[in-house]
Design a protein around this motif. Structure first.
Motif, short mmCIF file in Angstrom:
data_model
loop_
_atom_site.label_atom_id
_atom_site.label_comp_id
_atom_site.label_asym_id
_atom_site.label_seq_id
_atom_site.Cartn_x
_atom_site.Cartn_y
_atom_site.Cartn_z
N TYR A 92 43.19 49.15 48.95
CA TYR A 92 41.74 49.06 48.94
C TYR A 92 41.17 49.32 50.34
CZ TYR A 92 42.82 44.34 50.67
OH TYR A 92 43.31 43.28 51.40
N LEU A 93 39.86 49.52 50.41
CA LEU A 93 39.21 49.86 51.67
C LEU A 93 38.99 48.65 52.56
CD1 LEU A 93 36.37 52.34 50.57
CD2 LEU A 93 38.68 52.89 51.33
N THR A 94 39.16 48.86 53.86
CA THR A 94 38.79 47.87 54.87
C THR A 94 37.99 48.60 55.95
OG1 THR A 94 40.64 48.19 56.40
CG2 THR A 94 41.02 46.75 54.48
N ASP A 95 37.43 47.83 56.88
CA ASP A 95 36.83 48.47 58.03
C ASP A 95 37.96 48.91 58.97
OD1 ASP A 95 37.67 46.23 59.47
OD2 ASP A 95 35.66 45.57 60.03
N SER A 96 37.60 49.40 60.14
CA SER A 96 38.61 49.96 61.04
C SER A 96 39.51 48.90 61.66
CB SER A 96 37.92 50.75 62.16
OG SER A 96 37.08 49.90 62.93
N LYS A 97 39.18 47.61 61.44
CA LYS A 97 39.99 46.53 62.01
C LYS A 97 40.59 45.64 60.93
CE LYS A 97 37.58 46.50 66.44
NZ LYS A 97 36.89 45.69 67.47
N GLY A 98 40.67 46.16 59.71
CA GLY A 98 41.39 45.44 58.66
C GLY A 98 40.59 44.44 57.86
N ARG A 99 39.28 44.36 58.05
CA ARG A 99 38.46 43.42 57.27
C ARG A 99 38.09 44.05 55.93
NH1 ARG A 99 33.49 40.65 59.94
NH2 ARG A 99 33.65 39.57 57.93
N THR A 100 38.29 43.28 54.87
CA THR A 100 38.09 43.78 53.50
C THR A 100 36.63 44.13 53.23
OG1 THR A 100 39.93 42.39 52.78
CG2 THR A 100 38.46 43.23 51.07
N LEU A 101 36.44 45.23 52.47
CA LEU A 101 35.10 45.68 52.08
C LEU A 101 34.94 45.57 50.56
CD1 LEU A 101 34.87 48.80 54.41
CD2 LEU A 101 33.72 46.59 54.73
N TYR A 102 33.72 45.28 50.13
CA TYR A 102 33.43 45.05 48.71
C TYR A 102 32.24 45.88 48.25
CZ TYR A 102 36.20 40.83 49.61
OH TYR A 102 37.19 39.94 49.98
N ALA A 103 32.16 46.05 46.94
CA ALA A 103 30.98 46.63 46.29
C ALA A 103 30.25 45.52 45.54
CB ALA A 103 31.39 47.73 45.33
N PHE A 104 28.96 45.73 45.31
CA PHE A 104 28.16 44.81 44.49
C PHE A 104 27.90 45.52 43.17
CE2 PHE A 104 23.75 42.98 43.62
CZ PHE A 104 24.23 41.79 43.10
N ALA A 105 28.44 44.98 42.08
CA ALA A 105 28.44 45.67 40.79
C ALA A 105 27.06 46.16 40.33
CB ALA A 105 29.07 44.78 39.72
N PRO A 106 25.96 45.41 40.55
CA PRO A 106 24.64 45.89 40.09
C PRO A 106 24.06 47.04 40.92
CG PRO A 106 24.69 43.48 40.16
CD PRO A 106 25.90 43.98 40.90
N ASP A 107 24.67 47.38 42.07
CA ASP A 107 24.13 48.46 42.90
C ASP A 107 24.17 49.80 42.16
OD1 ASP A 107 23.46 46.92 45.07
OD2 ASP A 107 25.18 47.48 46.30
N LYS A 108 23.30 50.71 42.63
CA LYS A 108 23.26 52.07 42.10
C LYS A 108 23.75 53.04 43.17
CE LYS A 108 21.47 50.43 38.36
NZ LYS A 108 22.31 50.26 37.14
N ASN A 109 23.92 54.27 42.78
CA ASN A 109 24.45 55.28 43.69
C ASN A 109 23.56 55.44 44.92
OD1 ASN A 109 25.39 57.80 44.89
ND2 ASN A 109 26.50 58.08 42.98
N GLY A 148 42.53 40.81 56.83
CA GLY A 148 43.51 40.64 55.77
C GLY A 148 43.06 39.73 54.65
N ASP A 149 42.10 38.83 54.91
CA ASP A 149 41.56 37.99 53.84
C ASP A 149 40.83 38.86 52.82
OD1 ASP A 149 42.53 35.75 55.05
OD2 ASP A 149 40.59 34.98 55.72
N ASN A 150 40.94 38.53 51.52
CA ASN A 150 40.30 39.36 50.49
C ASN A 150 39.86 38.53 49.28
OD1 ASN A 150 42.71 38.88 49.04
ND2 ASN A 150 43.63 40.79 49.77
N GLN A 151 39.35 37.33 49.53
CA GLN A 151 39.03 36.42 48.44
C GLN A 151 37.65 36.62 47.82
OE1 GLN A 151 39.00 32.38 49.99
NE2 GLN A 151 38.27 33.12 51.98
N GLY A 152 36.86 37.56 48.34
CA GLY A 152 35.51 37.76 47.83
C GLY A 152 35.45 38.22 46.38
N PHE A 153 36.52 38.84 45.89
CA PHE A 153 36.52 39.34 44.51
C PHE A 153 36.44 38.21 43.48
CE2 PHE A 153 40.96 38.39 45.27
CZ PHE A 153 41.42 37.92 44.05
#
Length: 286
Positions: free
Chosen positions: A177-194, A258-263
């Motif tokens: 999955y995607l992270t920033d350039s220093k390994g921090r996890t990135l997320y999407a918000f399901a209701p967002d649009k393109n 490395g933490d990824n608990q937001g899901f």
């Protein structure tokens, strides 16, 4: 005869003066640093990847996506193909951001150099200076660069002491999955649009889901660069990076790389704040 001797002495004097002047000028001219004077991590230009990290001799260095948490995970037989890189010398490259250079102590006590927290490795099959044969191996090894906008983690999804698979079912197994350039996890918000952030209503409301601010620079070769974009979130006057149209967010309780608990936020895992996997579908249009 006297005139002949005088002419010879004059010629010899001129030669001596010329030699002395040349020697003096030569010693005063600045010397151009050679590769043999290099120490520590260096920057090099590659025709395909742009600026890459190398050792002092120009041999390419690599990031390992499984090390997103900053802990070396290539051990045992893995090291035969991916030997670790370590240098105690400070870099002599004036263009390198020295504050991004560090080191980590491996479980066996050996030191390994890091850049942006990523342990650095060689690729055994790179036999010549400038070789970049290790990039993309397994979809998790990438040329080390100083200017990635994004990186990929290859890690176990976990929250509340429970492990989850890439489909958010309980179980063991790594997810890319995607992270920033220093390994921090990135997320999407399901209701967002393109290309539309529907979550952020203001600076205060940004709360535990801050936008990921970045320009679209460089991405690992496994990521299609045309899938990356940048939008402006006018209400907070920030630029937000997007992937396949999905605006990208951090989760503040992910306190370390490395933490990824937001899901886990939402009624069911991954239903509201999923991590961004490479096979994520394109965000829906408005």
């Amino acid at each position: 005869m006297l005139i002949y001797l005088k002419k010879n002495l004059l010629a010899i004097a001129c030669i001596a003066m010329t030699f002395t002047a040349c020697k003096k000028n030569s010693s005063e001219e600045p010397t151009t640093p050679s590769a043999s004077n290099n120490k520590g991590i260096q920057l090099a230009a590659d025709a395909k990847f742009g600026t890459v990290l190398t050792d002092k001799d120009g041999k390419t260095l690599y990031f390992f996506s499984s090390d997103a948490a900053g802990v070396p995970t290539c051990t045992g037989g893995c090291e035969t193909t991916w030997p670790l890189y370590y240098s105690a010398d400070a870099s002599t490259d004036l263009n390198l951001n020295k504050s991004e250079v560090g080191e980590v102590i491996r479980a066996d006590g050996r030191k390994q150099s890091t850049y942006r927290g990523y342990p650095l490795y060689y690729f055994a099959n790179d036999t010549a200076k400038g070789d970049v044969k290790g990039d993309g191996v397994g979809g998790i090894w990438f040329v080390a660069k100083p200017d990635y906008s994004l990186m990929l983690a290859n890690a176990q999804l976990s929250g509340n002491s429970v492990n989850y698979t890439s489909t958010y079912t309980i179980g063991d197994g790594k997810t890319i999955y995607l992270t920033d350039s220093k390994g921090r996890t990135l997320y999407a918000f399901a209701p967002d649009k393109n290309g539309v952030n529907t979550y952020t209503k203001g600076v205060a409301q940004e709360g535990i889901w801050p936008v990921y601010e970045s320009e679209a620079l460089n991405v690992p070769s496994a990521v299609t660069k045309t899938d990356i974009g940048v939008i402006t979130v006018a209400v907070i006057n920030k630029k937000q990076l997007t992937y396949k149209g999905w605006p990208l967010y951090y989760y503040v309780p992910d306190v370390k790389r490395g933490d990824n608990q937001g899901f886990l936020v939402g009624k069911t895992p991954g239903s509201v704040w999923p991590v961004l996997q490479l096979n994520t579908t394109i965000a829906p249009a408005q």
